[in-house]
Design a protein around this motif. Structure first.
Motif, mmCIF file in Angstrom:
data_model
loop_
_atom_site.group_PDB
_atom_site.id
_atom_site.type_symbol
_atom_site.label_atom_id
_atom_site.label_comp_id
_atom_site.label_asym_id
_atom_site.label_seq_id
_atom_site.Cartn_x
_atom_site.Cartn_y
_atom_site.Cartn_z
ATOM 1 N N ALA A 260 6.673 42.131 26.503
ATOM 2 C CA ALA A 260 6.485 40.683 26.381
ATOM 3 C C ALA A 260 5.773 40.395 25.069
ATOM 4 C CB ALA A 260 5.695 40.146 27.570
ATOM 5 N N SER A 261 6.560 40.253 24.016
ATOM 6 C CA SER A 261 5.954 39.969 22.718
ATOM 7 C C SER A 261 5.574 38.505 22.579
ATOM 8 C CB SER A 261 6.914 40.366 21.590
ATOM 9 O OG SER A 261 8.131 39.649 21.695
ATOM 10 N N ALA A 262 6.284 37.623 23.308
ATOM 11 C CA ALA A 262 5.944 36.200 23.353
ATOM 12 C C ALA A 262 5.956 35.753 24.810
ATOM 13 C CB ALA A 262 6.927 35.382 22.525
ATOM 14 N N VAL A 263 5.020 34.854 25.164
ATOM 15 C CA VAL A 263 4.872 34.390 26.546
ATOM 16 C C VAL A 263 4.742 32.868 26.537
ATOM 17 C CG1 VAL A 263 3.588 34.616 28.697
ATOM 18 C CG2 VAL A 263 3.632 36.525 27.083
ATOM 19 N N MET A 264 5.360 32.214 27.520
ATOM 20 C CA MET A 264 5.291 30.758 27.618
ATOM 21 C C MET A 264 5.367 30.338 29.079
ATOM 22 S SD MET A 264 8.139 27.971 26.409
ATOM 23 C CE MET A 264 9.134 28.302 27.862
ATOM 24 N N GLU A 265 4.643 29.274 29.445
ATOM 25 C CA GLU A 265 4.791 28.644 30.756
ATOM 26 C C GLU A 265 5.522 27.320 30.568
ATOM 27 O OE1 GLU A 265 2.058 27.320 34.590
ATOM 28 O OE2 GLU A 265 1.334 26.930 32.569
ATOM 29 N N ASP A 266 6.567 27.076 31.371
ATOM 30 C CA ASP A 266 7.278 25.806 31.244
ATOM 31 C C ASP A 266 6.660 24.754 32.161
ATOM 32 O OD1 ASP A 266 8.300 26.160 33.832
ATOM 33 O OD2 ASP A 266 10.263 26.851 33.144
ATOM 34 N N LYS A 268 7.612 23.514 34.864
ATOM 35 C CA LYS A 268 7.731 23.795 36.291
ATOM 36 C C LYS A 268 6.829 24.931 36.745
ATOM 37 C CE LYS A 268 12.548 22.230 36.469
ATOM 38 N NZ LYS A 268 13.958 22.622 36.773
ATOM 39 N N GLY A 269 6.171 25.601 35.799
ATOM 40 C CA GLY A 269 5.303 26.712 36.143
ATOM 41 C C GLY A 269 5.956 28.071 36.038
ATOM 42 N N ASN A 270 7.226 28.108 35.610
ATOM 43 C CA ASN A 270 7.880 29.389 35.370
ATOM 44 C C ASN A 270 7.292 30.036 34.120
ATOM 45 O OD1 ASN A 270 9.910 28.940 37.480
ATOM 46 N ND2 ASN A 270 10.784 27.441 36.061
ATOM 47 N N ILE A 271 7.258 31.356 34.093
ATOM 48 C CA ILE A 271 6.794 32.102 32.929
ATOM 49 C C ILE A 271 7.999 32.681 32.202
ATOM 50 C CG2 ILE A 271 5.444 34.078 32.119
ATOM 51 C CD1 ILE A 271 3.709 31.801 33.102
ATOM 52 N N SER A 288 13.591 36.282 29.091
ATOM 53 C CA SER A 288 13.508 36.370 30.551
ATOM 54 C C SER A 288 12.696 35.214 31.117
ATOM 55 C CB SER A 288 12.857 37.691 30.983
ATOM 56 O OG SER A 288 13.535 38.805 30.433
ATOM 57 N N ARG A 289 13.092 34.771 32.324
ATOM 58 C CA ARG A 289 12.354 33.721 33.042
ATOM 59 C C ARG A 289 11.921 34.248 34.398
ATOM 60 N NH1 ARG A 289 16.115 29.289 33.981
ATOM 61 N NH2 ARG A 289 16.690 30.455 35.847
ATOM 62 N N TYR A 290 10.609 34.136 34.679
ATOM 63 C CA TYR A 290 10.045 34.582 35.952
ATOM 64 C C TYR A 290 9.770 33.351 36.817
ATOM 65 C CZ TYR A 290 9.452 38.967 33.435
ATOM 66 O OH TYR A 290 9.690 40.109 32.704
ATOM 67 N N ASP A 291 10.440 33.276 37.951
ATOM 68 C CA ASP A 291 10.354 32.094 38.799
ATOM 69 C C ASP A 291 8.933 31.906 39.340
ATOM 70 O OD1 ASP A 291 10.668 30.918 41.817
ATOM 71 O OD2 ASP A 291 12.117 30.027 40.431
ATOM 72 N N GLN A 292 8.409 30.693 39.222
ATOM 73 C CA GLN A 292 7.018 30.422 39.588
ATOM 74 C C GLN A 292 6.740 30.663 41.072
ATOM 75 O OE1 GLN A 292 5.745 27.606 41.417
ATOM 76 N NE2 GLN A 292 7.712 26.612 41.849
ATOM 77 N N THR A 301 11.187 37.302 41.037
ATOM 78 C CA THR A 301 12.528 36.785 40.777
ATOM 79 C C THR A 301 12.626 36.525 39.290
ATOM 80 O OG1 THR A 301 12.650 35.717 42.947
ATOM 81 C CG2 THR A 301 14.184 34.959 41.251
ATOM 82 N N VAL A 302 13.380 37.370 38.594
ATOM 83 C CA VAL A 302 13.492 37.262 37.139
ATOM 84 C C VAL A 302 14.942 37.010 36.762
ATOM 85 C CG1 VAL A 302 13.667 39.788 36.953
ATOM 86 C CG2 VAL A 302 13.077 38.425 34.930
ATOM 87 N N THR A 303 15.140 36.068 35.845
ATOM 88 C CA THR A 303 16.469 35.759 35.331
ATOM 89 C C THR A 303 16.521 36.134 33.861
ATOM 90 O OG1 THR A 303 16.683 33.889 36.861
ATOM 91 C CG2 THR A 303 18.188 33.963 34.977
ATOM 92 N N GLU A 304 17.465 36.984 33.526
ATOM 93 C CA GLU A 304 17.644 37.382 32.129
ATOM 94 C C GLU A 304 18.589 36.382 31.476
ATOM 95 O OE1 GLU A 304 19.439 41.325 30.272
ATOM 96 O OE2 GLU A 304 17.541 41.699 31.320
ATOM 97 N N ILE A 305 18.022 35.492 30.665
ATOM 98 C CA ILE A 305 18.797 34.417 30.068
ATOM 99 C C ILE A 305 19.705 34.942 28.964
ATOM 100 C CG2 ILE A 305 18.688 32.191 28.890
ATOM 101 C CD1 ILE A 305 17.580 32.172 31.747
#
Length: 349
Positions: A260-266, A268-271, A288-292, A301-305
Motif C-alpha cells: 500500500a504505497s498510497a492510502v485513501m478513505e472515500d 462512504k468509509g471504504n479504504i 484496490s478498494r476495501y469495503d467499509q 471484502t476487497v475489489t481489485e479495480i
C-alpha cells in the motif's frame, strides 16, 4: 516475504541539515512570463506521482518532468509552462488559493495565479528534494524533504531533523491528526511528534515500520498507512513483509499483506490503496478498494479495480465521487464503472 534491494536514494541522506529559522526573500528565477500556459485535451504521458483536489472541482496533477496540470472537466492546463521541466512530485492548493508545487530537484514554487515565488535551501528550506506538502490547521505549510521536515509560516522556515529528535530525515508524508499530533512517514520508519518529542511507532512485536509513503486518518480517528516490517538483514539486502496497517490509538492491526504505497478513505468509509502485489515491487500493481463493512472482520471484502504491470501512485476521491490515480505513464479516472486513460491515443497503444 522476499528479499528486496536497499536503494540508498530513498533513504537517509548524510548531508548538511538547515536547522532553525531563516527569513530571506525568495530569489528570482528565469521564469518566462511571456510563455502562455499549454492547454490540451489530454493529460500527461509521464509519471504522475500525486493527484490533489483543487478549488471549484478542479483536479491538480503533479507529473515528473511533464509539469503540474489543472483539469477543469474539459481540458488540462500545464501551470508550469513558464518554469520549464522539473522533477515535479507533489502539489497543494492552500486555504488562500495559492498553489504549492514540490520538486525533487529545485525546491518548491508558490503560484498565486499570476506569478511564482521560488523557495530553496537559500530561503531556509531543509532540502531542494521535496516529496510532500501539507497544510496544518494553523495554516502553516509543511514540506517533507530528503533532509528533514520544513514548516513555513508565511515568513520563515523552521526545520526539524534528526538533530531535533526526528528518527529519519527522508520525509515521505506528513499528517496532523485530530489531537494535533504530527505523523511523519519516512524512508526508515513512522514517528509521531507532540510538539516536544518524537516517538517511533512500533508494532506489537516491537518492530519499527519501514518505508512509509502514505498516512491518513479515517472518520473514526484511526490512522492508516502502508509500510513494511524488516524481518531480516543480510549485507545490503533486506527481507521485508509489506502490508496495510491500522492504528486505533493503542494497538496496530495488519489489515492485509498487500502493498500500500498510497492510502485513501472515500466518502462512504471504504479504504483505497495502490500498491505492489509483490513485496519487491516487481510485477503487478493494483488499485484496490476495501469495503467499509468488512474492515473490522477477519475476512476482508476487497475489489481489485485495476491491475497493471507498472507502478501506481497517488489516489484522490474527487468532489464528484470519481477516483483519480497516478501511474508511471499518466493519470486515470474511475467513475464507478469505467476507467478513463487521459493520455492521447498515440500513447495508449
Amino acid at each position: 516475504m522476499k528479499f528486496a534491494h536497499l536503494y540508498s536514494l530513498l533513504f537517509v541522506s548524510i548531508f548538511f541539515n538547515c536547522c532553525g529559522q531563516k527569513r530571506t526573500e525568495p530569489h528570482r528565477d528565469n521564469i518566462n512570463y511571456a510563455i502562455k500556459d499549454t492547454v490540451t485535451a489530454y493529460g500527461p504521458n509521464r509519471m504522475v506521482r500525486n493527484v490533489k483536489q483543487g478549488r471549484n472541482g478542479t483536479i491538480l496533477i503533479a507529473s515528473s518532468f511533464a509539469g503540474v496540470f489543472r483539469y477543469d472537466g474539459k481540458s488540462f492546463t500545464n501551470l508550469t509552462s513558464k518554469i520549464g521541466p522539473r522533477r515535479y512530485w507533489n502539489v497543494l492548493e492552500d486555504r488562500r488559493g495559492y498553489l504549492w508545487l514540490a520538486t525533487t530537484d529545485s525546491g518548491v514554487y508558490q503560484y498565486n495565479g499570476k506569478s511564482f515565488r521560488h523557495f530553496t535551501m537559500r530561503e531556509g528550506l531543509a532540502s531542494n528534494r521535496v516529496f510532500s506538502i501539507y497544510e496544518d490547521r494553523a495554516g502553516n505549510i509543511w514540506f517533507g524533504t530528503g533532509e528533514g521536515a520544513s514548516r513555513y509560516d508565511g515568513k520563515s522556515f523552521k526545520n526539524l531533523t534528526t538533530n531535533d529528535g526526528l528518527s529519519n530525515n527522508s520525509i515521505h508524508t506528513i499528517l496532523e491528526d485530530r489531537t494535533g499530533k504530527l505523523w511523519f512517514g519516512t524512508g526508515g520508519d513512522a514517528c509521531v511528534y507532540d510538539g516536544k518529542a518524537f516517538t517511533v511507532i512500533r508494532n506489537k512485536e516491537g518492530k519499527a515500520f519501514y518505508n512509509v509513503w502514505s498516512i491518513i486518518e479515517d472518520r473514526k480517528g484511526n490512522i492508516w498507512f502502508g509500510a513494511s516490517i524488516i524481518e531480516d538483514r543480510k549485507d545490503h539486502r533486506l527481507s521485508v513483509s509489506p502490508g496495510l496497517w491500522r492504528y486505533d490509538g493503542s494497538s496496530f492491526t495488519k489489515v492485509t499483506n498487500r502493498g500500500a504505497s498510497a492510502v485513501m478513505e472515500d466518502k462512504k468509509g471504504n479504504i483505497w490503496t495502490t500498491g505492489s502485489l509483490n513485496p519487491n515491487g516487481v510485477g503487478d500493481w493494483a488499485l484496490s478498494r476495501y469495503d467499509q463493512m468488512s474492515l473490522y472482520n477477519k475476512t476482508l471484502t476487497v475489489t481489485e479495480i485495476m491491475s497493471i504491470k507498472r507502478m501506481l501512485c497517488g489516489i484522490l476521491e474527487a468532489d464528484d465521487g470519481s477516483v483519480w490515480f497516478g501511474s508511471m505513464n499518466g493519470v486515470y479516472r474511475y467513475d464507478g464503472k469505467i476507467i478513463t486513460d487521459f493520455r492521447s491515443k498515440v500513447y495508449q497503444k
